[in-house]
Structure formats: C-alpha cells, structure tokens
Design a protein around this motif. Sequence first.
Motif, mmCIF file in Angstrom:
data_model
loop_
_atom_site.group_PDB
_atom_site.id
_atom_site.type_symbol
_atom_site.label_atom_id
_atom_site.label_comp_id
_atom_site.label_asym_id
_atom_site.label_seq_id
_atom_site.Cartn_x
_atom_site.Cartn_y
_atom_site.Cartn_z
ATOM 1 N N ASN A 163 30.432 7.500 -107.044
ATOM 2 C CA ASN A 163 31.132 8.342 -108.015
ATOM 3 C C ASN A 163 30.325 9.589 -108.372
ATOM 4 O OD1 ASN A 163 33.444 6.852 -108.151
ATOM 5 N ND2 ASN A 163 32.939 5.825 -110.068
ATOM 6 N N LYS A 166 31.083 11.991 -105.720
ATOM 7 C CA LYS A 166 32.393 12.618 -105.922
ATOM 8 C C LYS A 166 32.317 13.696 -106.997
ATOM 9 C CE LYS A 166 35.071 8.558 -104.485
ATOM 10 N NZ LYS A 166 36.004 7.493 -104.899
ATOM 11 N N TYR A 427 31.975 12.978 -99.120
ATOM 12 C CA TYR A 427 31.734 12.248 -100.367
ATOM 13 C C TYR A 427 33.008 12.022 -101.175
ATOM 14 C CZ TYR A 427 26.678 12.174 -99.905
ATOM 15 O OH TYR A 427 25.400 11.911 -99.477
ATOM 16 N N TYR A 428 34.051 12.765 -100.886
ATOM 17 C CA TYR A 428 35.322 12.548 -101.580
ATOM 18 C C TYR A 428 36.478 12.773 -100.616
ATOM 19 C CZ TYR A 428 35.663 17.696 -102.024
ATOM 20 O OH TYR A 428 35.735 19.045 -101.778
ATOM 21 N N ASP A 432 41.120 12.385 -104.048
ATOM 22 C CA ASP A 432 40.174 12.429 -105.171
ATOM 23 C C ASP A 432 40.209 13.785 -105.853
ATOM 24 O OD1 ASP A 432 39.259 9.820 -104.694
ATOM 25 O OD2 ASP A 432 37.777 10.509 -103.234
#
Length: 461
Positions: A163, A166, A427-428, A432
Amino acid sequence: MKKKWLGLGLGILIMVIAYFLPETAGLTQAGKMAIAILLTGIVLWVTEVMPLAITALLLMVCLPYFDILNWSTTWSKFISSVIFFVIATFAITVALIKTSLATRIAGVLVRWSKGDPKGLVLGFMVGSALLSSVCNNVPTCSLFMSLALSILITDNAIPGKSNLGKCLMIGIPFGTMIGGAMTPAGTSINIMAIGLLEEATGMTISFLDWMLMGIPFAVIMVPISWLSLIMIFKPEAISQKSEDTINNMVISAGRLTSQEKKIIAIIGVMLVAWIASTWVPWLDATGIAVMGLIAFFFPGIEVLTWDEFVKGVSWEVILMIGGVQAVAAGIMATGAANWLVDGIMAGAANWSTPMLAGAAASVMTILHAICPVGPAICGMATVPISGLALLAGASPAVLTMIVALGAAITFILPLDCVPLITYSKGYYKMGDMVKAGIVPTFAMILVCAFVLPVLGTLIGI
C-alpha cells in the motif's frame, strides 16, 4: 498494428465526410475542414498512428491544401513566443536535474515525517509539487519516483501488494501535476494556453496573476489528493533502514556546490523578474526565460553544456505545440471557433460563472480521459471556451486557466505521460488510480467552479 490502421482509416473517413458535407450558416467550407482536421488529429493521437509530433505536423501542412491558411501564415503561426518560452524552461529542467535539490528536498521531508508513512506520502507529494512549479512535470516525476523506489526496494515492498508503494507511486504524479499549475513555467501547457488566449482575445494572464490562482489551487488539491490516497490505501510502516537510505543520499551530496548555487540563483532571479513583469512592461516573460537560458551558458557561469541542453529538450513537445498552434489559428481564421461557440454552446452563454466554470472543468476532465495528450486538448478547447466566457460575461482568463488545468492534470487513468512513468513500475493497477482519483477529480471541478472565479475577481482578471 490493427489499431493504427483503424485510426488512419477513421481519420480519412472524417476528412472525406467533412469535405462533402454541405456548408451551414456561419460555417464555410474552410471552417468545416479546420474542425475536421482537429477531429482527425484527436483520432490519430488516441490510436497512436504516428508519433505525436509527426501527427501535429501532418495536421499543420493540411491547412493550406484546404484553403484554411496560406503557406506563409501557416509557418508563421507555428513559431510564437510560446515556443521560445517552452524551449527556455526546458533549460531550467535540465539544470535542476544536474543538482541534488530533489534529493535534499526528499531528505528534509523524510526527516519531517519521522517515520510516519502517511507523512512520508504527503512529503513526497509536497516535494514533487514544489519542484514541478518551475520544472517540467515528466523529469520531476522521474526524479521523485527514483527516490521513492530507494525506500520501497530497501523495505522489500512488493509491487502490486504494498500500500505504501501504491500511495507513493500514485501520489508522486498527483503532486507533480498539481504543482505544475502553480506557475506558468510549471508546464508547457500553461504557456500554450496563455498564448492561445492572447491570440484569440488580445487578453493575457500575467505571471503573478497565474500564481495567485495556481498556488491556492495547489494548496487545496494536494491535501485532498493525499487524504484520498491514504484513506483508500492505508500505507504500511517504513523501516529505519529506509529512512537511513535517503538520509545517506543527502549526506553524500555534501554542501551545495558552486554550480548548484549558480543554478538556484539564476532561477531565483528569473522568478523575481517574472513576478515583476506584472508591473514593468519591458520585462517580457518570454524574454526573461530566454535570458535565463543564455545565463546558464554565460562565460564564468557555464552550468550547462550544449549537448546537455539539446538532449534535455523534448523536441516532440516543441513540434507538437507549434503544430497545434497552427491548427488553432486556422480554426480562428475561418470563423469555426465562433461557430462552435455560437452554434453548439450558445445555451451556456446564459449560465452563471460557477456553472460555466464547472462545466468547462468537467468537459476537460472527459477530454483528457479520451485524449491523454495535453497540448492537443488545450489547443482544441482554449479558443472556444474563452470565446464562450466572453459571451457569458465571465472571465476568459479564468476559463483559460481551467482549460490548462484540465489539459495538464488527470487523476483517473494513468494514460497521460506523467502517471505512466510510475505506472510502468507495477506498484499499482489502473483500477487503483481510478479509486484514488475519483475524489480529487470532483474536488478539482468544484475548485474550478467556486474558488478560481472568486480569486480571478479578487485579483481583477
């Protein structure tokens, strides 16, 4: 390859249909073809038939063949003060990249966050926003992404699961794009919009007036975007090792070198001169930018080499802006811009300023999602929307700024070149960014509708 052929075929079909459509009241054959050329360009840009700049050049050279502009006017409309301003501001970007300023900013923000991951995310967003106010968005995003990756890799953050990953990888482009709104030099789209406004209406927006609207916009939007991120993706804690990684980078940078001091001093003088140009007529904003460019190479200063400068300038952006400017000039010269305003948007002329500003912001949000090419939609929308503002008794300057913001900022999809930089690291996911971007998108529309018009009235534009 199928998408390219489909886009090319659709573009040709638009041109053929437009050519044989009968003329309508207020829209000549040349006006029809000017609009068709722009629509064709949007299709070619979205389907990536050719490089963006080459498509812009194709649209430009079509103008004389359809009697929209003659050759001499076409070439002259390509070159403007906007082109020279953008070239000069790329020199600022190249010079800043040579310094350790981004690392130093990140170090201060990491220490400020005291290990709090939410504070770290906010720090990176604020840092990227500050730097992008005078530095091109793409390299700013790349710089801060590299610093964030140092933390994520040290913490063994797993792409797609972390997270914190993100939040940082979505937050950095958010901060970068918002920061680009703070000054006209923040992104080439701002300068392009100012130039198109002056060409269409004779009005302009001073450097200071833009800042008086752009800085409050950023002050509002960065916290809202940050809150949206950390509430949806609660970032995990960071290790002391990650903090030490950034701190060690700052320590290794040492004291500011004489070269870094020269760069910061030149940029500082440019900012002061740009603000002073609001009251001193002979301080031309583009002239200041070009003098700053020259100063980087001046004997005794010499903080840039010619090769560094040439490699650092995005010639694709330069060519695209020039081509779009020529097409916009053709739309104005044929009366097509007035036809669009009078015929398609005439009902909006009776709207209140907040309704008109909110509608313009909403339209730009949709356009940016459909066509993630900022200069293209800025060139397409600035003239008709500023004309609509005149009809409605609203401020063309404020509406032009709203167009520029919509063309430069997108919170929904990572298709624009700025969020694409971090999206490529994995990463996302696209979904997202959609989740994190819904609240900032609506917030931006509300700020454009209710805050910017009030600020514009207060500063007298």
